[in-house]
Scaffold this motif. Structure first.
Motif, PDB file in Angstrom:
ATOM      1  N   TYR A  42      59.088  -0.940  85.641  1.00 49.99           N
ATOM      2  CA  TYR A  42      59.443   0.475  85.422  1.00 49.99           C
ATOM      3  C   TYR A  42      58.326   1.458  85.793  1.00 49.99           C
ATOM      4  O   TYR A  42      58.588   2.564  86.241  1.00 49.99           O
ATOM      5  N   LYS A  91      64.281  -1.454  80.270  1.00 46.34           N
ATOM      6  CA  LYS A  91      64.038  -0.023  80.071  1.00 46.34           C
ATOM      7  C   LYS A  91      65.268   0.792  80.478  1.00 46.34           C
ATOM      8  O   LYS A  91      65.609   1.777  79.836  1.00 46.34           O
ATOM      9  N   LEU A 105      65.300  -1.387  85.436  1.00 45.98           N
ATOM     10  CA  LEU A 105      63.889  -1.089  85.263  1.00 45.98           C
ATOM     11  C   LEU A 105      63.460  -1.857  84.023  1.00 45.98           C
ATOM     12  O   LEU A 105      64.103  -1.763  82.973  1.00 45.98           O
TER      13      LEU A 105
END
Lengths: 146, 146
Positions: A42, A91, A105
């Motif tokens: 990420y 994420k 991510l």
């Protein structure tokens, strides 16, 4: 909105919300019930790996926030890091325009690759040469002892 | 080195070179003769799209430096930007550890997505909601007039 599909989302404005409940049956799994899922770190934006999910591993990933793939070779759930300790914390999870590919991510602990390298994409092809672009962070022998 | 394969590359050191000629027959195409190919913008690192290549589109991409996919829906070569003008110039092409996925760093002119958005991955799933995260750069009607 219960008949929403990916085609209809194409015209939607930025910020428009839809019920995942109504969209999830429109995800396009292939003839084996699988969808490709790309994992990208990420913060650094490095693409770490690509693997496959089935409906249940996708559901588990969204519910637990820890990435679970479907292993085609083992024909079983593959909870990333279960053996190696090198987990992927989710994420963000995104679908592409056709609903037939996933981009995640993630926050990857240590190496994503079973070779001990950070990313699986370490074989660069250029001209008539293939070149290895990275070293393992951890020896694979040590990775699977944990 | 003529019997080199992806398994053997796992132990290779960073910087090790191999003949692409010897490796290219070991690329793992699926039962339809296809391999997934991820396109990532080389400077921003944004993942733009994922599509498919067959052996000849891979070869063409490496030779010409312009990305050519295989369109599963049209069952034909898909020279990215041929209709829309939104070409993908190849900067780097990498294989993953198993030789069954490709990551390309590209320079994408304008939108990669047929909806006119920069990236195809604009549908974010979070909790019980799916949210549209970007607007088209160009209206799709204008994209395919060019």
């Amino acid at each position: 909105m219960s008949d929403i599909n990916f085609k209809q989302l194409e015209k939607a404005k930025k910020g428009a919300h839809f019920e995942w409940q109504d969209l999830k049956d429109k995800v396009k799994f292939d003839q084996d019930g699988l969808i490709p899922a790309i994992a990208q770190q990420y913060d650094s934006k490095e693409v770490l790996m690509m693997a496959w999910m089935n409906e249940k591993s996708l559901q588990e990933t969204l519910q637990t926030g820890r990435v679970c793939y479907w292993s085609r070779s083992r024909q079983n759930y593959w909870r990333k890091g279960e053996e190696s300790g090198q987990i992927q914390v989710l994420k963000e999870l995104r679908f592409d325009c056709d609903g037939d590919a996933i981009l995640m991510l993630v926050d990857q602990t240590g190496p994503a690759c079973h070779t001990g390298r950070r990313s699986c994409f370490y074989t660069l092809v250029e001209g008539d040469q293939a070149t290895i672009t990275s070293e393992p962070l951890i020896a694979p022998e040590d990775l699977y002892k944990k």
